[in-house]
Design an enzyme around this catalytic site. Sequence first.
Site, PDB file in Angstrom:
ATOM      1  CG  ASP A 102      54.423   2.741 -22.054  1.00 28.19           C
ATOM      2  OD1 ASP A 102      53.440   2.555 -21.323  1.00 28.19           O
ATOM      3  OD2 ASP A 102      55.114   1.822 -22.509  1.00 28.19           O
TER       4      ASP A 102
ATOM      5  CB  CYS B  82      51.489  -1.615 -22.512  1.00 28.98           C
ATOM      6  SG  CYS B  82      51.891  -0.591 -21.070  1.00 28.98           S
TER       7      CYS B  82
ATOM      8  CG  ASN C 237      47.758   2.359 -21.013  1.00 33.17           C
ATOM      9  OD1 ASN C 237      48.381   1.458 -21.590  1.00 33.17           O
ATOM     10  ND2 ASN C 237      48.222   2.940 -19.910  1.00 33.17           N
TER      11      ASN C 237
END
Length: 615
Positions: A52, A88, A348
């Site tokens: 993440d 996200c 990302n």
Amino acid sequence: MRLSGVALAAGLQLPATALASHGSQKPLGEDLGSSHGHKGGNKPNIVFILTDDQDLHMNSLDYLPLIKKHLIDKGTLYKRHYCTTAICCPARVSLLTGQQAHNTNVTDVNPPHGGYPKFIRQGLNNAYLPIWLQEAGYNTYYTGKLFNAHTVENYNSPYPAGWNGSDFLLDPYTYNYLNSTFQRNQDPPKSYEGFHSVDVLTEKSLGFLDEAVLANNPFFLGIAPIAPHSNVESNSLGDDSGGSDNDWNDIDQYAKFGPPIPAKRHSHLFPNVKIPRTPNFNPDHPTGANWIRLRKKLNQENIDYNDHFYRQRLRTLQSVDELVASVVSRLAEHGVLENTYIFYTTDNGYHISQHRLNPGKECGFEEDINIPLVIRGPGVTTGVVSNLVTTHVDLAPTILHIAGLPHRADFDGEAIPLNQKAIEETAETRHEHVTVEFWGFAVSEGKLFDNDEQRLTLNNTYKALRIIGKGYNFYYSVWCNNEHELYDLTTDPYQINNLLHPTATKPKTLLGVDFHKVIARLDSLLFVLKSCKGRTCIRPWEALHPQGNVANLHDALGKRFDVFYERQQKKVSFDRCELGYIVDAEGPQFEKDGVVFTSGAEGYKRDGISWSEWT
């Protein structure tokens, strides 16, 4: 039940009683079968590890020796891999559906424009990766973060479809490293207060691996740790109603942001490491466009804090490094490692201090969109760094190809070549572009040091194009306030000089032609991509030149196309800024307003015809 006051055992092992209290490892609706089965069947297994907010441009991979040993050295690193929406939930939905965010219409982390409730309302719960894999005979498992706004209240309305076994992190505890809540299969949510989230996830991942091997079917296992996302203590579950936008100006009432929290065993590491001081690190002169151009220089106290934030990210990723090693070791113990593809990527990227920005994402700079992707598995070339352009919407097509399923017509991406021969064979024909898009706000996730700095910036809606080919390397964007950006990353790899800013000195020529001719081609390409569907997203030049005589930017620069691009084609623009994908705010649409270049028996016409007339 809260598992509080119990320390972690040595290494990654949770107390056996803690795991036992959370239920058996048997997948829903499946018989475990014999322990002497065929261990995955003839089809290869797939393990998909999704971190993440992990960076590539701040060198996080350099601090992960176990990932290097087990994945990078044993597989292929795709150095030009991009997410298409740098936040996200939209990134994860695009990854699992193979579709751009403008086609999923999941464009935010919370309702009304995004989050798990929007995923459900869009009908995607019955049309995404695990459903397709189950149809191909795979058992599917997932543990960790799935989507934002997947909460302790809405986890069962409905349950995420397509999983034989699942153990999801749930909001509002998703980003609380020492107070996570997981929800297994169709059991009620349970808390792991006092345990490190990534350590809990590691044990759950290994348990699902054991189940998967025993189940006598090929398997897909998704593993999604929150590291190195910032630590967020939240008291908000999000608005499931799909009504009006939240009052984002009051975000600090709902969430407290801070650096990620590493496991105690890693908290002492990298004491002197600092953010790489690249040319775009807190530059003396403003860069970018729109609100970014207005940023003040960061003061020394702010920079010191950001360096600490960076170290905490590296420390927290050590648990992920250990997780990967544990998964590889368990696959080897079961004798299925050589028949298993392992994907490692992130949703990302991330920036810290580049372009004067405090910790966060949501921008179109390389730091936010160019991210790690490593693949190892049967036939994958080892120790190779690929320069092919790949994107998140290419991942679902790749996984379906591995599973022996056909390419879906609604995919906006194409399968990624997995060995050196295929990489070389497709180098001339593979797409050279990335469609980058964003709607809504940008969040500063660090500490605010300037009295007039805000946590949220709302006018962060833009459409962008990243294109890399022989002799060119560009980023072109149009913001919702109709400001434009162009970076030539061949000469400006840190995106400092926006060639389209009013104060910029524009070159007279680019790629051997007048500067404005290149801009016209880039704008037309973005015009197609900003609303494309299916094959048009993969082969956008075909939409502009249906005769098939233009396949890349070089081809499009032919002088005979000047009038078509410079005068006849509509330009990308917005009618207004919105927080989500609302078509009537997005200006001209290629499908309705665009023209294509046509040719006849007497040669090329100087007049295009409308896309709708052609199709």
